[in-house]
Structure formats: structure tokens, C-alpha cells
Design an enzyme around this catalytic site. Sequence first.
Site, PDB file in Angstrom:
ATOM      1  N   SER A 261       0.670  -1.144   0.156  1.00 42.17           N
ATOM      2  CA  SER A 261      -0.066   0.081   0.099  1.00 42.17           C
ATOM      3  C   SER A 261       0.895   1.191   0.015  1.00 42.17           C
ATOM      4  O   SER A 261       2.071   1.263   0.369  1.00 42.17           O
ATOM      5  CB  SER A 261      -0.977   0.079   1.246  1.00 42.17           C
ATOM      6  OG  SER A 261      -0.313   0.363   2.212  1.00 42.17           O
ATOM      7  N   GLY A 262       0.189   2.408  -0.302  1.00 43.23           N
ATOM      8  CA  GLY A 262       0.756   3.645  -0.117  1.00 43.23           C
ATOM      9  C   GLY A 262       0.773   4.163   1.348  1.00 43.23           C
ATOM     10  O   GLY A 262       1.040   5.217   1.411  1.00 43.23           O
ATOM     11  N   ASP A 263       0.179   3.870   2.268  1.00 46.00           N
ATOM     12  CA  ASP A 263       0.545   4.229   3.531  1.00 46.00           C
ATOM     13  C   ASP A 263       0.544   2.884   4.537  1.00 46.00           C
ATOM     14  O   ASP A 263       0.998   1.861   3.975  1.00 46.00           O
ATOM     15  CB  ASP A 263      -0.875   4.832   3.987  1.00 46.00           C
ATOM     16  CG  ASP A 263      -0.884   6.036   4.772  1.00 46.00           C
ATOM     17  OD1 ASP A 263       0.086   5.816   5.951  1.00 46.00           O
ATOM     18  OD2 ASP A 263      -1.074   7.143   4.797  1.00 46.00           O
ATOM     19  N   ASP A 264       0.277   3.102   5.710  1.00 44.84           N
ATOM     20  CA  ASP A 264       0.626   1.954   6.735  1.00 44.84           C
ATOM     21  C   ASP A 264      -0.154   1.001   6.343  1.00 44.84           C
ATOM     22  O   ASP A 264      -1.322   0.852   5.913  1.00 44.84           O
ATOM     23  CB  ASP A 264       0.274   2.521   8.061  1.00 44.84           C
ATOM     24  CG  ASP A 264       0.991   3.924   8.468  1.00 44.84           C
ATOM     25  OD1 ASP A 264       2.127   3.837   8.167  1.00 44.84           O
ATOM     26  OD2 ASP A 264       0.334   4.742   9.120  1.00 44.84           O
ATOM     27  N   SER A 295       5.504  -1.476   2.056  1.00 38.84           N
ATOM     28  CA  SER A 295       5.264  -0.051   1.844  1.00 38.84           C
ATOM     29  C   SER A 295       6.316   0.943   2.205  1.00 38.84           C
ATOM     30  O   SER A 295       6.592   1.073   3.128  1.00 38.84           O
ATOM     31  CB  SER A 295       4.152   0.159   3.213  1.00 38.84           C
ATOM     32  OG  SER A 295       3.643   1.432   2.769  1.00 38.84           O
TER      33      SER A 295
END
Length: 481
Positions: A261-264, A295
Site C-alpha cells: 500500500s501507499g500508507d501504513d 510499503s
Amino acid sequence: MDLPHKPTKTQITAVRISAVILLVLVSLASVDGKKPCPFSSYLEFSAISCRKHTAVLTDFGGVGDGVTSNTNAFREAIEHLSTLAIDGGSQLIVPPGKWLTGSFNLTSHFTLFVHKDAQILASQDESEWPLVEVLPSYGRGRDAPGGRFSSLIFGTNLTDVVITGNNGTIDGQGSYWWDKFHKNEFNVTRPYMIEIMYSDQIQISNLTLVNSPSWFVHPIYSRNVIIQGLTILAPIDSPNTDGIDPDSCINTRIEDCFIVSGDDCIAVKSGWDQYGIQFGMPTEDLLIRRLTCISPDSAGIALGSEMSGGIRNVRIENVTAINTQSAVRIKTAIGRGGYVKDIFVRQMFLSTMKYVFWMTGNYKSHPDEKFDPKALPEIKNINYRDVVAENVTYSARLDGISGDPFTDICISNVKIGLTAKPKKLQWNCTNVEGYSSDVVPLPCAPLAKEVVSSDGCPFPEDQLPIEDVKLMTCITKNHAT
Ligand SMILES: *[C@@H]1O[C@H](CO)[C@@H](O)[C@H](O)[C@H]1NC(C)=O
Ligand SMILES: *[C@@H]1O[C@H](CO)[C@@H](O)[C@H](O)[C@H]1NC(C)=O
Ligand SMILES: *[C@@H]1O[C@H](CO)[C@@H](O)[C@H](O)[C@H]1NC(C)=O
Ligand SMILES: *[C@@H]1O[C@H](CO)[C@@H](O)[C@H](O)[C@H]1NC(C)=O
Ligand SMILES: *[C@@H]1O[C@H](CO)[C@@H](O)[C@H](O)[C@H]1NC(C)=O
Ligand SMILES: *[C@@H]1O[C@H](CO)[C@@H](O)[C@H](O)[C@H]1NC(C)=O
Ligand SMILES: *[C@@H]1O[C@H](CO)[C@@H](O)[C@H](O)[C@H]1NC(C)=O
Ligand SMILES: *[C@@H]1O[C@H](CO)[C@@H](O)[C@H](O)[C@H]1NC(C)=O
């Protein structure tokens, strides 16, 4: 209003009778020593409860061509099935096909089953997404001060809800929302993919979730939550595509998930500054195990930054993180109040990390200017053991808060291999206190005290109540044909 294609009583009874026949056949088959479910026309899955009634999306006018809107089909199906909650509950099967839809609400004693060859596609037409109130523990939307779009799959005040499949797909078609967010064209907060609020007994399992407009899975103000077997995929530069965010939830188990993912990959939360303090609902008794995360700009597991209701008794084990910025990161700030305490982490396998250990005491992001500068977070009793890492840039960056140190940090049995060009200051520690043993490279002075037990940092021996929840085997007709 008369709904089209309502399943008749006879159809429902027919499904029930065929299930009975199947059970008989299955037991005969097992006497023969054959596989328990030899008939491809039936599917088996595990769930916290099985249902008496079954309907298929096409019974309510669903069209799986990827173009026709199924928003009304989902809404009418679930509205109809909600009347069966008191009569053994119901399940809605999403059969093979591409099912475009806007937001819809779930009901109690209900299972949404997404077939492996089914794809639920989130509509990019904003009129298919009602606006809902902001979350009381946040005081505003996370993206924008105003309201927020309802999540694609939303539920509130429910009991006993299952969202599962045999690895069927839910595609948030997030690019529309990401582009508009980047252009700063929203004055309300983007939708999440799945959000369940004020609910008890939730299961979300065996699905592939891709390209959420924002966070993927957000259980909030809920208890007894099981999340397992999710594959969650979003571009590593997509905005705020957190994988799983347990938020003010009690008794939660998250296991066997693969997240890019692009975040946590996972962010554990409990409300934001003065709103979270006032709401006062912690996240506690949380187990996370067998997580694999990629990530590059975020954490494998973040605790915070919204943690104002408190985060307590979290157990994390068997985490693999590859090309991820940090492993288990604590994020907080002055004004948050609340606490992060009694955190236990063991068995992490890490490769290509900026930081293995990262704690941030000045995560500046406030809902508004009315936060209380005297509301200091308490960060205490944070334990990490049995960690192997390679290709690491910094072993640790631990930034406590001046006048509010992070205490009782324990780190044991850790081997960190460094990148070809490692930074000189491997352990950068300010306003932290704790213990360590068997850690390479050698930790900073504030953590130099030897761990008391020769066995290393503690990890609780007892089980959380959510570990005792056993799933039942449910059988349903395979709508593949
Ligand atoms: C998910 O799938 C795995 C492998 O197919 C299976 O062992 C497990 O029981 C399933 N879990 C649920 C909750 O259906
Ligand atoms: C879903 O429930 C919420 C909260 O009760 C409500 O505001 C929203 O309009 C409902 N959405 C639909 C599609 O009925
Ligand atoms: C849901 O439960 C919360 C907390 O108990 C309550 O404040 C809210 O009014 C309920 N909402 C609905 C739609 O029943
Ligand atoms: C589910 O599907 C995803 C995406 O195709 C795949 O990567 C994953 O391995 C599948 N999981 C299982 C248990 O089959
Ligand atoms: C939000 O934006 C929409 C259109 O982009 C506009 O119609 C609406 O008035 C705005 N609302 C606020 C509160 O600014
Ligand atoms: C850790 O999890 C992986 C799957 O993610 C599994 O193959 C392995 O057996 C687990 N190890 C332990 C010690 O549980
Ligand atoms: C090691 O990490 C660096 C970034 O610090 C990355 O560019 C490189 O590809 C990694 N090497 C391996 C073998 O994973
Ligand atoms: C160490 O951390 C402090 C903040 O706590 C930061 O200002 C400083 O730049 C860091 N030093 C290095 C060499 O990274």
C-alpha cells in the site's frame, strides 16, 4: 413498494432443502474417506455463524457487466434480507461477474459472500455515495473539515456481520478519488472501502481488496472483530491507502494478511486530539499475526498517530516487511493525550528498511487549533524481541517528548544488517528510557541497561478472548454456472 425479483418462500425453502441433502451426501462422502466436499456445485467457507436464508444479487435485478449500476440491487437485496435477521439470518451471494455499485449498508446476522470470480467495482459517480456525519472521535473529516462520503460497504449498530468470499475481489477504482484529492478538489473526506461502526461480532476474510479511494478496512467503536486472509493491494504512491485501521475497537484479531500500500499496512488508532480524548474509547486487546507488508514510505504497523482514546495490550507476532520504511512505529504528538502502553512484538523478518525502530513524538497534525498543549501522551512498556533485519539504513530513531519521556522500552535478541552505506548515528535516541540485550548494532545509552529477565523482553503467555473464537464451516451453492 413491491421489490422486483424478491426470492419467493419456495425458492428459499428449496435452497434450504438442497443444503440438507448436501449435508447428507457430505457425511456419506466422508464415510468413504473422500474429500469432505466433492461437489463443485457447492462451496465451503468458515464463518462466525452460518445463515438460514440465501439470496443471489441477480434475484434483485443485479447485472454483472461492469457497466450497469447495481447500487439499487445491493440496497434492495440487503433491505429485504434484513427482515430475516430474526429468522436465522441471511447471506447475499455476489456471483461471478463485474458488479459496479455505489455505497450500500449492511444489516445484522448477515453474510456478504463474494465469489472468487466476482468483482465488486466501486462507482466513480459521486451521486452514488451519500454523505455521512464525521466521526465523533475525530471531530471532522480526516481529509477535509466538513463531512465525509459513506464507505463503499458500510455498517453501523450491527451484530454478527460477515464479509467473506473464496478470494473474490472488491475494487475501489481509487484513481478517480486520488487524482481529485491531489488536485485539492474535495471539501469532504474520501470514502473508505469497508467501514463498520458501533458493532459487535464482525468477520472480514478471504477477499482481495484493491485500490481503495482511501483507507481499506476501518472497524471503529466495535468489539469482537476477526480479519483474516485479506490480500490488499494499492499503488505504493497512492494517498492514504492504509490497509487495516482498527480504531477504538476492543478484542480484535488480524491474521494472515498480505498488504502492499501507499500508507501504513496496519494503523491502530483511537481518535484525534481533544475529540478523541472526550470520546474516550481505546483500542485494546488486539492481536496481529502473520502479516506480510510492502510499503516503502510508511510503516508495517503504526500505533497512532490518532491515539487519543488510548491503545493498550497489543500483541504483534510474525511480521514480514519488505521494502518498508519502518516496522512497528509509534506516532504521537503534544495535544493527543491518551496512551500507547503494554505493546508486545516478537518475530519480525525485515528487509530493506529505513528504520527498524521508529517512535515519533512530534507528529504534527491536528484537527484544528483548539487542541490542548498540556494533553501529553503516555508512551510506556513497549517490548520488541526476536527481530532479524537486513539492508537497513538506520537501526532506530526514537524521539520522545521533552518533559514526557517514553519509558520502559525493551528490545532483545535483534540482529540488524546494514546497507552498503549505513548512516553513522545508528541509534538516535532522545527522551526515551529502557532496556536491551543481545542487540546488534549496540543500542543508544538510554537503552543500555540490561533486560531483567535472561529470557529477554516479555511477551504474554495468556490468550486474548478473541483467540478462542472458533469459526464454523458453512456450505452454500456454488453460483459459478
Ligand atoms: C480462507 O481460505 C483458507 C484457504 O483457502 C482457508 O483455510 C480458510 O479457512 C478460509 N478462511 C475463511 C474465514 O473462510
Ligand atoms: C447508511 O446508513 C447511514 C447511517 O445510518 C445513513 O446515513 C446512510 O444514508 C445509509 N446509506 C444508505 C445508502 O442507505
Ligand atoms: C448507534 O449506536 C451509537 C452508540 O450507542 C448511538 O449513539 C447511535 O445513535 C446509534 N445509531 C443508530 C443509527 O442507531
Ligand atoms: C487471492 O488472490 C490474490 C490476487 O489474485 C492472490 O495474490 C492471492 O494469492 C490469492 N489468495 C489465495 C489464498 O488464493
Ligand atoms: C463543496 O464543494 C461543492 C462542489 O465542489 C460545493 O457545491 C459545496 O458548496 C462545497 N461545500 C462547502 C461547505 O464548501
Ligand atoms: C510466520 O508466518 C508465515 C506466513 O506468513 C508462516 O509460513 C510461518 O510458519 C510463521 N512462523 C511462525 C513461527 O509462526
Ligand atoms: C538495499 O536498500 C537500498 C535502499 O537503501 C535499495 O536501493 C537496495 O535495492 C536494497 N538492496 C537489496 C539487495 O535489497
Ligand atoms: C537525531 O534526532 C534528532 C531529533 O530527535 C534530529 O534533530 C537529528 O537530526 C537526528 N540526527 C541524525 C544524525 O539523524
